[in-house]
Design a protein around this motif. Structure first.
Motif, PDB file in Angstrom:
ATOM      1  N   GLY A   1       0.793  -1.217   0.000  1.00 35.75           N
ATOM      2  CA  GLY A   1       0.000   0.000   0.000  1.00 35.75           C
ATOM      3  C   GLY A   1       0.822   1.262   0.000  1.00 35.75           C
ATOM      4  N   ALA A   2       2.125   1.161  -0.314  1.00 37.41           N
ATOM      5  CA  ALA A   2       2.985   2.335  -0.275  1.00 37.41           C
ATOM      6  C   ALA A   2       2.569   3.334  -1.333  1.00 37.41           C
ATOM      7  CB  ALA A   2       4.436   1.910  -0.486  1.00 37.41           C
ATOM      8  N   GLU A   3       2.515   4.594  -0.944  1.00 39.88           N
ATOM      9  CA  GLU A   3       2.205   5.663  -1.859  1.00 39.88           C
ATOM     10  C   GLU A   3       3.255   6.735  -1.707  1.00 39.88           C
ATOM     11  OE1 GLU A   3      -1.758   6.869  -1.067  1.00 39.88           O
ATOM     12  OE2 GLU A   3      -2.643   4.960  -1.648  1.00 39.88           O
ATOM     13  N   GLY A   4       3.108   7.827  -2.480  1.00 37.22           N
ATOM     14  CA  GLY A   4       4.123   8.866  -2.492  1.00 37.22           C
ATOM     15  C   GLY A   4       4.417   9.448  -1.136  1.00 37.22           C
ATOM     16  N   GLY A   5       3.392   9.602  -0.279  1.00 34.14           N
ATOM     17  CA  GLY A   5       3.597  10.208   1.030  1.00 34.14           C
ATOM     18  C   GLY A   5       3.931   9.224   2.115  1.00 34.14           C
ATOM     19  N   GLY A   6       4.209   7.996   1.783  1.00 33.65           N
ATOM     20  CA  GLY A   6       4.509   6.999   2.784  1.00 33.65           C
ATOM     21  C   GLY A   6       3.424   5.942   2.847  1.00 33.65           C
ATOM     22  N   THR A   7       3.569   5.039   3.777  1.00 36.15           N
ATOM     23  CA  THR A   7       2.654   3.917   3.942  1.00 36.15           C
ATOM     24  C   THR A   7       1.932   4.028   5.269  1.00 36.15           C
ATOM     25  OG1 THR A   7       4.155   2.497   2.698  1.00 36.15           O
ATOM     26  CG2 THR A   7       2.494   1.398   4.037  1.00 36.15           C
ATOM     27  N   THR A   8       0.618   3.863   5.247  1.00 37.96           N
ATOM     28  CA  THR A   8      -0.144   3.823   6.490  1.00 37.96           C
ATOM     29  C   THR A   8      -0.070   2.408   7.051  1.00 37.96           C
ATOM     30  OG1 THR A   8      -1.641   5.573   5.785  1.00 37.96           O
ATOM     31  CG2 THR A   8      -2.401   4.133   7.561  1.00 37.96           C
ATOM     32  N   ILE A   9       0.591   2.272   8.180  1.00 40.89           N
ATOM     33  CA  ILE A   9       0.707   0.974   8.844  1.00 40.89           C
ATOM     34  C   ILE A   9      -0.544   0.692   9.673  1.00 40.89           C
ATOM     35  CG2 ILE A   9       2.078  -0.367  10.485  1.00 40.89           C
ATOM     36  CD1 ILE A   9       3.453   0.199   7.800  1.00 40.89           C
ATOM     37  N   ALA A  10      -1.033   1.734  10.314  1.00 39.72           N
ATOM     38  CA  ALA A  10      -2.260   1.688  11.121  1.00 39.72           C
ATOM     39  C   ALA A  10      -2.720   3.143  11.248  1.00 39.72           C
ATOM     40  CB  ALA A  10      -1.991   1.080  12.496  1.00 39.72           C
ATOM     41  N   PRO A  11      -3.963   3.382  11.601  1.00 37.32           N
ATOM     42  CA  PRO A  11      -4.407   4.773  11.775  1.00 37.32           C
ATOM     43  C   PRO A  11      -3.497   5.519  12.750  1.00 37.32           C
ATOM     44  CG  PRO A  11      -6.285   3.296  11.815  1.00 37.32           C
ATOM     45  CD  PRO A  11      -5.069   2.424  11.815  1.00 37.32           C
ATOM     46  N   GLY A  12      -2.880   6.597  12.268  1.00 37.32           N
ATOM     47  CA  GLY A  12      -1.967   7.365  13.101  1.00 37.32           C
ATOM     48  C   GLY A  12      -0.522   6.918  13.034  1.00 37.32           C
ATOM     49  N   VAL A  13      -0.225   5.878  12.258  1.00 41.02           N
ATOM     50  CA  VAL A  13       1.142   5.355  12.160  1.00 41.02           C
ATOM     51  C   VAL A  13       1.509   5.206  10.686  1.00 41.02           C
ATOM     52  CG1 VAL A  13       2.735   3.519  12.826  1.00 41.02           C
ATOM     53  CG2 VAL A  13       0.776   4.055  14.289  1.00 41.02           C
ATOM     54  N   THR A  14       2.560   5.891  10.248  1.00 39.43           N
ATOM     55  CA  THR A  14       3.004   5.799   8.864  1.00 39.43           C
ATOM     56  C   THR A  14       4.475   5.407   8.798  1.00 39.43           C
ATOM     57  OG1 THR A  14       3.579   8.153   8.757  1.00 39.43           O
ATOM     58  CG2 THR A  14       1.346   7.535   8.110  1.00 39.43           C
ATOM     59  N   TYR A  15       4.822   4.777   7.698  1.00 39.67           N
ATOM     60  CA  TYR A  15       6.208   4.370   7.428  1.00 39.67           C
ATOM     61  C   TYR A  15       6.676   5.016   6.143  1.00 39.67           C
ATOM     62  CZ  TYR A  15       9.922   1.531   5.384  1.00 39.67           C
ATOM     63  OH  TYR A  15      11.077   1.130   4.765  1.00 39.67           O
ATOM     64  N   GLU A  16       7.925   5.485   6.135  1.00 38.69           N
ATOM     65  CA  GLU A  16       8.491   6.106   4.945  1.00 38.69           C
ATOM     66  C   GLU A  16       9.986   5.796   4.900  1.00 38.69           C
ATOM     67  OE1 GLU A  16       8.619  10.479   2.728  1.00 38.69           O
ATOM     68  OE2 GLU A  16       8.160  10.315   4.869  1.00 38.69           O
ATOM     69  N   GLU A  17      10.553   5.771   3.696  1.00 38.04           N
ATOM     70  CA  GLU A  17      11.996   5.625   3.527  1.00 38.04           C
ATOM     71  C   GLU A  17      12.479   6.620   2.490  1.00 38.04           C
ATOM     72  OE1 GLU A  17      13.402   2.041   1.533  1.00 38.04           O
ATOM     73  OE2 GLU A  17      11.322   1.424   1.228  1.00 38.04           O
ATOM     74  N   PHE A  18      13.693   7.124   2.671  1.00 35.11           N
ATOM     75  CA  PHE A  18      14.237   8.122   1.759  1.00 35.11           C
ATOM     76  C   PHE A  18      15.750   8.202   1.926  1.00 35.11           C
ATOM     77  CE2 PHE A  18      12.246  10.071   5.498  1.00 35.11           C
ATOM     78  CZ  PHE A  18      13.368  10.539   6.169  1.00 35.11           C
ATOM     79  N   ASP A  19      16.401   8.762   0.913  1.00 34.83           N
ATOM     80  CA  ASP A  19      17.849   8.963   0.956  1.00 34.83           C
ATOM     81  C   ASP A  19      18.187  10.270   1.661  1.00 34.83           C
ATOM     82  OD1 ASP A  19      18.275   6.660  -0.496  1.00 34.83           O
ATOM     83  OD2 ASP A  19      18.437   7.695  -2.430  1.00 34.83           O
ATOM     84  N   ILE A  20      19.346  10.303   2.328  1.00 36.77           N
ATOM     85  CA  ILE A  20      19.859  11.523   2.941  1.00 36.77           C
ATOM     86  C   ILE A  20      21.302  11.729   2.469  1.00 36.77           C
ATOM     87  CG2 ILE A  20      20.420  12.732   5.084  1.00 36.77           C
ATOM     88  CD1 ILE A  20      18.385  11.037   6.522  1.00 36.77           C
ATOM     89  N   PRO A  21      21.558  12.779   1.687  1.00 36.14           N
ATOM     90  CA  PRO A  21      22.955  13.090   1.356  1.00 36.14           C
ATOM     91  C   PRO A  21      23.679  13.559   2.613  1.00 36.14           C
ATOM     92  CG  PRO A  21      21.405  14.212  -0.112  1.00 36.14           C
ATOM     93  CD  PRO A  21      20.614  13.691   1.048  1.00 36.14           C
ATOM     94  N   ALA A  22      24.823  12.953   2.897  1.00 35.12           N
ATOM     95  CA  ALA A  22      25.577  13.301   4.106  1.00 35.12           C
ATOM     96  C   ALA A  22      27.024  13.600   3.735  1.00 35.12           C
ATOM     97  CB  ALA A  22      25.505  12.161   5.111  1.00 35.12           C
ATOM     98  N   ALA A  23      27.777  14.075   4.710  1.00 38.46           N
ATOM     99  CA  ALA A  23      29.151  14.501   4.447  1.00 38.46           C
ATOM    100  C   ALA A  23      30.014  13.372   3.910  1.00 38.46           C
ATOM    101  CB  ALA A  23      29.759  15.073   5.727  1.00 38.46           C
ATOM    102  N   LYS A  24      29.744  12.136   4.352  1.00 40.28           N
ATOM    103  CA  LYS A  24      30.577  11.013   3.935  1.00 40.28           C
ATOM    104  C   LYS A  24      29.896  10.102   2.928  1.00 40.28           C
ATOM    105  CE  LYS A  24      33.527  11.097   7.996  1.00 40.28           C
ATOM    106  NZ  LYS A  24      34.230  10.326   9.031  1.00 40.28           N
ATOM    107  N   GLY A  25      28.815  10.591   2.316  1.00 39.04           N
ATOM    108  CA  GLY A  25      28.153   9.812   1.288  1.00 39.04           C
ATOM    109  C   GLY A  25      26.670   9.676   1.536  1.00 39.04           C
ATOM    110  N   LEU A  26      26.002   9.088   0.570  1.00 34.48           N
ATOM    111  CA  LEU A  26      24.556   8.922   0.660  1.00 34.48           C
ATOM    112  C   LEU A  26      24.213   7.843   1.684  1.00 34.48           C
ATOM    113  CD1 LEU A  26      22.028  10.035  -0.893  1.00 34.48           C
ATOM    114  CD2 LEU A  26      22.094   7.903  -2.201  1.00 34.48           C
ATOM    115  N   THR A  27      23.234   8.138   2.527  1.00 33.04           N
ATOM    116  CA  THR A  27      22.703   7.122   3.435  1.00 33.04           C
ATOM    117  C   THR A  27      21.204   7.022   3.217  1.00 33.04           C
ATOM    118  OG1 THR A  27      22.748   6.296   5.714  1.00 33.04           O
ATOM    119  CG2 THR A  27      22.247   8.632   5.406  1.00 33.04           C
TER     120      THR A  27
END
Length: 410
Positions: A34-60
């Protein structure tokens, strides 16, 4: 926490803050249904999301659970094994308790290579409160496992959620005593893998079966210092001394029984007790600031307070991390775990963790155990078991001392 307008710090704002950072999806990561652009609703009031973070020592790559504590059926509690001196994986703890998601928690006594022949306990460093019940108090600062504490922080620091369903940072100290023969001794520890030098500690049925010898090793300033040669143990059942020993033992502590372990001056005081003596033992955790009882609390250390990073945070050492944070009103909780896949393993520095948590919308944030312990798991709606969303750095999933569980009863 500051109580400015929290409407700007919603989950939607958090998604927008990282929209510019979101890059390619993590190759091989388990997709949430059920993942969508704004994240996944795990339960009412609880969402899951994943994304990249550029950091000083590389992408995480970050995995985040956003929890709306205002949701009527949502609560947060401690995930933990049946004993303080034990370890289990976050996925098994979440499955056993019915959690819809969770992350790993506090640093813990993972090894005892500096004390040959001494058993590692698996017990956590800081205080632990589960479902309103105190499980343990904090070891001395010099006895902790994990990276150096930032200036001004201590092993007594906690992140927790009160009975008012608000998340907050605080500090929890042990207040306890042992009374016998007209004497009152301060209690130096409760279910801890390390006791302060010269103190007496209490071990209850919550401790488990693991050996209590480790509690008398090291010093308040040096975890690697030798074990004490002056120790004593007294078993108290239903308010009376029933046995004693020159060295700490192991094995389960029965309900209604407390084992007192003393080292140095504490051992000398315990030797004054005889079988049949009456002993009164009291203990509780006292929060430094909160006037609202904690329903749940876990140890770690603060990295962000009132929207500002703590002074002296490490800006050089990058690693896979786990962190938790809350909005200024304590109504939203963010649980973050970085991915340990080789592509992203450079991770973040602690200073970068504080920055990332602030961008998520946290006003206060807290660093938890990282590296091979970093784990975030979620349960798809209707699924029988949770799925670990990040890649552990040292597969398979590491057994840990405790974690933060998110629950939803619909």
């Amino acid at each position: 926490m500051r109580h400015h307008d929290a409407r700007v710090r919603t989950t939607l704002a958090a998604c927008a803050a990282f929209a510019a950072l979101a890059g390619t999806a993590l190759a091989g990561a388990a997709p949430a249904s059920g993942a969508e652009g704004g994240g996944t609703t795990i339960a009412p009031g609880v969402t899951y999301e994943e994304f990249d973070i550029p950091a000083a020592k590389g992408l995480t790559h970050a995995h985040v659970l956003s929890v709306d504590l205002r949701a009527p059926h949502v609560r947060v509690d401690l995930l933990h094994p049946d004993a303080v001196g034990a370890r289990a994986t976050i996925s098994s703890l979440a499955d056993a308790s019915g959690a819809v998601g969770g992350v790993n928690g506090d640093f813990f006594n993972i090894t005892e290579s500096q004390h040959p022949g001494v058993e590692a306990t698996g017990a956590s460093v800081g205080p632990a409160v589960a479902s309103g019940r105190t499980l343990k108090s904090a070891v001395p600062d010099g006895q902790r496992f994990g990276p150096a504490l930032p200036p001004g922080t201590t092993t007594e620091d906690v992140l927790g959620v009160g009975v008012d369903h608000r998340a907050r940072l605080d500090r929890m100290a042990l207040d306890g005593s042992v009374r016998a023969d007209g004497r009152t001794l301060p209690l130096g520890g409760l279910n801890q893998y390390a006791l302060p030098v010269g103190s007496v500690g209490a071990f209850t049925s919550d401790w488990g079966s693991v050996s209590r010898v480790r509690a008398t090793c090291g010093t308040d300033m040096n975890r690697a210092a030798p074990c004490s040669t002056d120790t004593y143990e007294v078993t108290v059942r239903e308010g009376r001394v029933v046995s004693s020993a020159d060295t700490p033992g192991k094995g389960p502590v029965a309900s209604g029984t407390t084992v007192l372990v003393g080292r140095e001056a504490g051992a000398q005081e315990l030797r004054k007790l005889s079988e049949g003596d009456r002993v009164e033992i009291t203990h509780r955790l006292v929060a430094a600031s909160s006037h609202v009882p904690f329903r749940f609390a876990v140890g770690g250390y603060p990295v962000l307070r009132d929207g500002a990073p703590l002074p002296g945070l490490d800006t050089k050492t990058a690693a896979v991390r786990t962190a938790a944070g809350a909005t200024s009103d304590g109504r939203h909780l963010f649980l973050l775990a970085l991915d340990g896949a080789p592509k992203y393993r450079t991770g973040l520095t602690i200073a970068e963790v504080a920055d990332a948590m602030g961008k998520l919308g946290a006003d206060d944030a807290f660093s938890l155990d990282g590296g091979g312990s970093s784990t975030l798991a979620t349960r798809d709606p209707g699924a029988a078991s949770v799925t670990v969303r990040n890649h552990p750095t040292d597969p398979p999933e590491r057994a840990v001392a405790n974690g933060i569980g998110v629950f939803s009863k619909q």
